[in-house]
Design an enzyme around this catalytic site. Structure first.
Site, PDB file in Angstrom:
ATOM      1  N   CYS B  52      14.307  10.622  -6.047  1.00 49.98           N
ATOM      2  CA  CYS B  52      13.484   9.601  -5.292  1.00 49.98           C
ATOM      3  C   CYS B  52      13.359   9.567  -3.774  1.00 49.98           C
ATOM      4  CB  CYS B  52      14.071   8.139  -5.901  1.00 49.98           C
ATOM      5  SG  CYS B  52      13.189   6.929  -5.126  1.00 49.98           S
ATOM      6  N   CYS B  55      15.510   6.326  -2.427  1.00 54.95           N
ATOM      7  CA  CYS B  55      16.844   6.251  -2.531  1.00 54.95           C
ATOM      8  C   CYS B  55      17.792   6.600  -1.392  1.00 54.95           C
ATOM      9  CB  CYS B  55      17.220   6.648  -3.815  1.00 54.95           C
ATOM     10  SG  CYS B  55      17.049   5.960  -5.219  1.00 54.95           S
ATOM     11  N   HIS B 116      17.632   1.530  -7.112  1.00 48.55           N
ATOM     12  CA  HIS B 116      16.276   2.089  -7.663  1.00 48.55           C
ATOM     13  C   HIS B 116      15.836   1.180  -8.691  1.00 48.55           C
ATOM     14  CE1 HIS B 116      13.408   5.414  -8.283  1.00 48.55           C
ATOM     15  NE2 HIS B 116      13.680   5.266  -9.388  1.00 48.55           N
ATOM     16  N   ASN B 156       2.591  -3.181  -3.610  1.00 48.60           N
ATOM     17  CA  ASN B 156       1.822  -2.503  -4.631  1.00 48.60           C
ATOM     18  C   ASN B 156       2.837  -2.486  -5.529  1.00 48.60           C
ATOM     19  OD1 ASN B 156      -0.802  -2.432  -3.567  1.00 48.60           O
ATOM     20  ND2 ASN B 156      -0.412  -0.414  -2.722  1.00 48.60           N
ATOM     21  N   SER B 164       3.238   4.845  -6.089  1.00 54.91           N
ATOM     22  CA  SER B 164       3.752   5.748  -6.531  1.00 54.91           C
ATOM     23  C   SER B 164       5.189   6.276  -6.652  1.00 54.91           C
ATOM     24  CB  SER B 164       3.182   7.145  -5.566  1.00 54.91           C
ATOM     25  OG  SER B 164       3.597   6.589  -4.141  1.00 54.91           O
ATOM     26  N   HIS B 167      10.719   2.642  -7.010  1.00 50.97           N
ATOM     27  CA  HIS B 167      11.733   2.079  -6.271  1.00 50.97           C
ATOM     28  C   HIS B 167      11.284   1.001  -5.559  1.00 50.97           C
ATOM     29  CE1 HIS B 167      15.789   2.832  -3.974  1.00 50.97           C
ATOM     30  NE2 HIS B 167      15.140   1.930  -3.367  1.00 50.97           N
ATOM     31  N   HIS B 169       9.750  -1.295  -3.235  1.00 49.20           N
ATOM     32  CA  HIS B 169       9.316  -1.172  -1.615  1.00 49.20           C
ATOM     33  C   HIS B 169       8.191  -1.956  -1.397  1.00 49.20           C
ATOM     34  CE1 HIS B 169       7.029   1.787  -3.273  1.00 49.20           C
ATOM     35  NE2 HIS B 169       6.254   2.124  -2.223  1.00 49.20           N
ATOM     36  N   GLN B 171       4.858  -2.492   1.867  1.00 47.79           N
ATOM     37  CA  GLN B 171       4.425  -1.480   3.136  1.00 47.79           C
ATOM     38  C   GLN B 171       4.188  -2.794   4.183  1.00 47.79           C
ATOM     39  OE1 GLN B 171       1.882   1.760   2.682  1.00 47.79           O
ATOM     40  NE2 GLN B 171       1.807   1.392   0.485  1.00 47.79           N
TER      41      GLN B 171
HETATM   42  O1  G1P Z   1       0.679   4.082   0.343  1.00 53.11           O
HETATM   43  P1  G1P Z   1       0.988   4.440  -1.169  1.00 53.11           P
HETATM   44  O2  G1P Z   1       1.700   3.617  -1.854  1.00 53.11           O
HETATM   45  O3  G1P Z   1       1.100   5.868  -1.540  1.00 53.11           O
HETATM   46  O4  G1P Z   1      -1.045   4.151  -1.585  1.00 53.11           O
HETATM   47  C1  G1P Z   1      -1.010   2.804  -2.079  1.00 53.11           C
HETATM   48  O5  G1P Z   1      -1.426   1.799  -1.420  1.00 53.11           O
HETATM   49  C2  G1P Z   1      -2.258   2.096  -0.381  1.00 53.11           C
HETATM   50  C3  G1P Z   1      -2.468   0.814   0.294  1.00 53.11           C
HETATM   51  O6  G1P Z   1      -2.711  -0.448  -0.515  1.00 53.11           O
HETATM   52  C4  G1P Z   1      -3.703   2.523  -0.941  1.00 53.11           C
HETATM   53  O7  G1P Z   1      -4.650   2.925   0.026  1.00 53.11           O
HETATM   54  C5  G1P Z   1      -3.465   3.776  -1.791  1.00 53.11           C
HETATM   55  O8  G1P Z   1      -4.778   4.024  -2.296  1.00 53.11           O
HETATM   56  C6  G1P Z   1      -2.477   3.393  -2.931  1.00 53.11           C
HETATM   57  O9  G1P Z   1      -2.265   4.544  -3.559  1.00 53.11           O
END
Ligand code: G1P
Ligand code: G1P
Lengths: 398, 398
Positions: B52, B55, B116, B156, B164, B167, B169, B171
């Site tokens: 990961c 991690c 994780h 997300n 993706s 873990h 997290h 943004q």
């Molecule tokens: O930044 P990540 O987690 O790789 O990507 C994810 O979140 C982003 C922000 O909402 C989007 O633009 C991406 O399409 C999504 O896959």
């Protein structure tokens, strides 16, 4: 400071149809993808599936039996999102922040073809022409019904886009109100029509007013190849990745009826010379038979290119935007007697795939909370689609 | 005509924050689902995963090594959607329909916890409080940077929402402009502030102006149980399925600082009696330490209920909406010196699941072309979430 380069610098574009912004991050497709991948659509479907509730002669979930149809067929959705009148009495709201409005209408399912395995991309032009005829019939039938204000024709293609059956079909939801997005687009067109924006010889809308989409199409035809957003075009229609596209390979297809562009647009002028008049077309009902044939052709061309892009049955949501139902069945109006005539017939295609047959774009967190965001420019997407083969990969001998 | 019943009659609601409509088809969940199902999130993740890239101590794709962090950690996104200044010079547009604006900024990744396998739903309150502290720090750090106008914090969660890496997290995208949705919400709040709408004793925004969200929260507390949209609440916070929710189990969580409601809202009054003052809170920076603890508690409560609803790690996109960065670092303003103070701190949760751990709602064709549409009412969703156990199913001895 560096000179602005839309293919490397993050920037933001504006969608004048919906008044929305979109953040473009062209450098971002370089990142590795470790997230969810999508199952491919099966490409070996049978011509007839005894378990498919859309195949000719089969029984549907509700117990009704499908006709043994030979070309296209329409039936009422067994699980309609709206129900026919009479609806309930309008409710009383308990606070001005809580508004509620009853909605009535009908939901139809339109099977494109009896063959279970043939999508738009693989149908003959003649079969697509029949679909266009069927759309027109439903538009008129539902539009003539008491209380219907808008007929939304759309298609969800592929499991990825929530489609529960690969049998080629679309839907038609007819409503007692103009739904939000067509209504916002209509306001934009109306605002543009009364604006002082100088027009450049593009065809005009009713009463000679400027039409946002006529003008936009006209402009796109003049753009030099290196920045072009047009994917395919024929004598009546234009398919392009709009400047303000959100979905990676989004397409806006519009009817384009213009002779005036010939002068300034030598590159494509011969294509337009075939059409001896300018036209602003509010709805599918207004299409001539030649225009319908061109429509079928461009639908076929673009869906074939979509499938060829990643060599898969390309998922998308597609929808037709056109004139709301005129008051008192005034379907023939086309000169501005009805204010809805400012509508300019066009289709949107929203396909989710981004990098391959299995890697899609997720419009999630930032996109849902802040602003739509895309990872390649409209120009890059258009170029990729333009470069695709015009013959469907399954029909090619390689 | 029948009397209107929101739990059986299709209807339409209005979202006064974004000016969008939503079509509600409450009878529609009855239809069978034959479409795509989602893979469940794994529930047996290791505490540490050597592969990961989030991690502690591991190496990321770009080659950087993570700190051996013990609580939370923040680093710059290796694949940022926007880049720091200096940006390019503003481009010249070739047509008024094509607008373009360079955007600068920074993208951060915030790891919630070294473990994780622990999502918000399974973290201790203290660990969530540290996340809130970290959000506040990033908000201030980025907000103090030259040119940053908005700090969008979001998460997300789940592969279904484009995440993706499981873990835990989130943004933070900090931008040189206020992105579209917060900007539209801000206009709605500003319009409401100068409206003549009679208020009902709810707390008010800066300069005594009415605040749309203070008023809405106040109203929701007075609604009788059979129609309630509140899911959980504590002395400072309220979590509810808003009247205008789009996603099946959407949640709007707002800070709620009000004593005035005690009089008319006997059912919940004791909960508010703990807080001796009314407050309109523009941003996380304005939260007191007690308010942060309550915030952590309600975040924990709602994510646990989400997981319990279908006994799975519930996917969602979550985001914080708050005050844009005030000019000249005037972070402390709270009385209306800065017009952004009309913002009322709140969070949105958009989870896609509809019927089970594997069946989601697809917001596709009709929704993308015409109008958002939902299959169960906000009140039905709120009831389901209220009835969920408060203890996480993985932590229960059954
Ligand atoms: O930044 P990540 O987690 O790789 O990507 C994810 O979140 C982003 C922000 O909402 C989007 O633009 C991406 O399409 C999504 O896959
Ligand atoms: O009617 P269908 O194909 O079963 O359902 C699909 O299309 C509808 C209209 O866009 C959506 O509301 C559904 O979420 C989607 O699964």
């Amino acid at each position: 400071m560096a000179e602005f380069d839309p293919s490397t610098h993050p920037h933001r574009r504006f969608n004048p149809l919906t008044n929305e912004y979109i953040l473009v991050s062209p450098h971002r497709t370089k990142r590795p993808w470790l997230g969810q991948t999508e199952a491919s659509q099966p490409s070996n479907l049978p011509q007839y599936d005894p378990n498919c509730y859309l195949c000719p002669g089969n029984t549907r979930v509700g117990g009704q039996k499908n006709e043994v149809y030979e070309h296209t067929t329409v039936f009422e959705n067994d699980f309609a999102a709206v129900l026919p009148p009479p609806g309930p009495i309008a409710p009383i709201v308990s606070h001005p922040l809580l508004t509620v409005e009853p909605v009535q209408g009908d939901c139809d399912v339109l099977c494109f073809h009896p063959r279970h395995d043939l999508t738009l991309a693989r149908l003959e032009i003649e079969a697509i022409e029949r679909i266009i005829e069927e759309w027109t019939r439903v538009y008129l039938k539902r539009g003539r019904q008491e209380g219907i204000k808008y007929v939304q024709i759309f298609e969800n293609k592929g499991a990825m886009m929530g489609c529960s059956n690969p049998h080629p079909h679309g839907q038609v939801w007819s409503l007692s109100l103009i739904p939000m997005i067509p209504s916002v687009e209509l306001s934009s067109l109306t605002r543009y029509a009364s604006s002082e924006i100088p027009t450049s010889g593009a065809p005009r809308g009713p009463k000679g007013c400027p039409c946002l989409l006529c003008e936009y199409a006209h402009f796109e035809l003049s753009v030099r190849m290196s920045e072009a957003r047009i994917v395919v075009q024929n004598e009546h229609w234009l398919a392009l990745v709009p400047w303000w596209a959100t979905w990676p390979f989004e397409i806006l297809r519009m009817s384009l009826f213009t002779q005036a562009v010939i002068g300034i647009c030598s590159k494509f002028s011969k294509l337009f010379a075939v059409l001896p008049h300018n036209r602003h077309i509010p709805s599918i009902y207004h299409l001539t038979s030649a225009e319908k044939t061109s429509f079928a052709k461009i639908l076929s061309q673009i869906t074939r290119r979509y499938d060829n892009l990643f060599r898969c049955s390309f998922a998308y949501s597609m929808g037709i935007h056109q004139r709301p139902i005129p008051p008192s069945e005034n379907f023939d109006s086309n000169g501005g007697e009805d204010e809805g005539d400012i509508a300019h017939l066009h289709l949107h295609f929203y396909p989710p795939l981004l990098r391959s047959a299995t890697v899609r774009k997720f419009l999630v967190g930032f996109e849902l909370m802040a602003e739509a965001q895309r990872d390649l420019t409209a120009e890059q997407a258009a170029k990729r689609l333009r470069e695709c083969n015009d013959v469907h990969y399954l029909d090619r001998v390689e």
